[in-house]
Motif scaffolding. Sequence first.
Motif, PDB file in Angstrom:
ATOM      1  N   GLN A 193       0.816  -1.208   0.000  1.00 49.46           N
ATOM      2  CA  GLN A 193       0.000   0.000   0.000  1.00 49.46           C
ATOM      3  C   GLN A 193       0.856   1.267   0.000  1.00 49.46           C
ATOM      4  N   THR A 194       2.003   1.226   0.655  1.00 49.30           N
ATOM      5  CA  THR A 194       2.895   2.383   0.678  1.00 49.30           C
ATOM      6  C   THR A 194       3.421   2.690  -0.719  1.00 49.30           C
ATOM      7  N   ILE A 236       0.636   6.972  -6.695  1.00 49.68           N
ATOM      8  CA  ILE A 236      -0.459   7.914  -6.906  1.00 49.68           C
ATOM      9  C   ILE A 236       0.019   9.345  -6.669  1.00 49.68           C
ATOM     10  N   SER A 237       0.846   9.559  -5.653  1.00 47.56           N
ATOM     11  CA  SER A 237       1.344  10.919  -5.408  1.00 47.56           C
ATOM     12  C   SER A 237       2.261  11.378  -6.538  1.00 47.56           C
ATOM     13  N   LEU A 238       3.042  10.465  -7.111  1.00 46.24           N
ATOM     14  CA  LEU A 238       3.860  10.807  -8.278  1.00 46.24           C
ATOM     15  C   LEU A 238       2.968  11.210  -9.451  1.00 46.24           C
ATOM     16  N   ILE A 262       9.846   3.585 -11.502  1.00 50.09           N
ATOM     17  CA  ILE A 262      10.217   3.928 -10.129  1.00 50.09           C
ATOM     18  C   ILE A 262       9.581   2.969  -9.127  1.00 50.09           C
ATOM     19  N   SER A 263       8.273   2.716  -9.306  1.00 50.34           N
ATOM     20  CA  SER A 263       7.527   1.954  -8.299  1.00 50.34           C
ATOM     21  C   SER A 263       7.461   0.453  -8.579  1.00 50.34           C
TER      22      SER A 263
END
Length: 64
Positions: free
Chosen positions: A16-17, A23-25, A38-39
């Motif tokens: 979840q982190t 989502i913030s990116l 990145i993720s």
Amino acid sequence: MGLGRRMRTGRPRIDQTKLDKAISLYLGGASLEDIESISGIGHSTIYRELDKRGIPKRSKKASR
């Protein structure tokens, strides 16, 4: 012979982190390609989470 515990099948759950960071990116203007690298989270998962959170998707022109 009961095993007592069942094996979990299917894909592993996404951290979840990591998803929150992706989502913030996205909200910060990063491209989906950058977010994926990145993720490590695929674009379909990101889009599904955007829908779940009620966040509108950008047009392709807006992300360039």
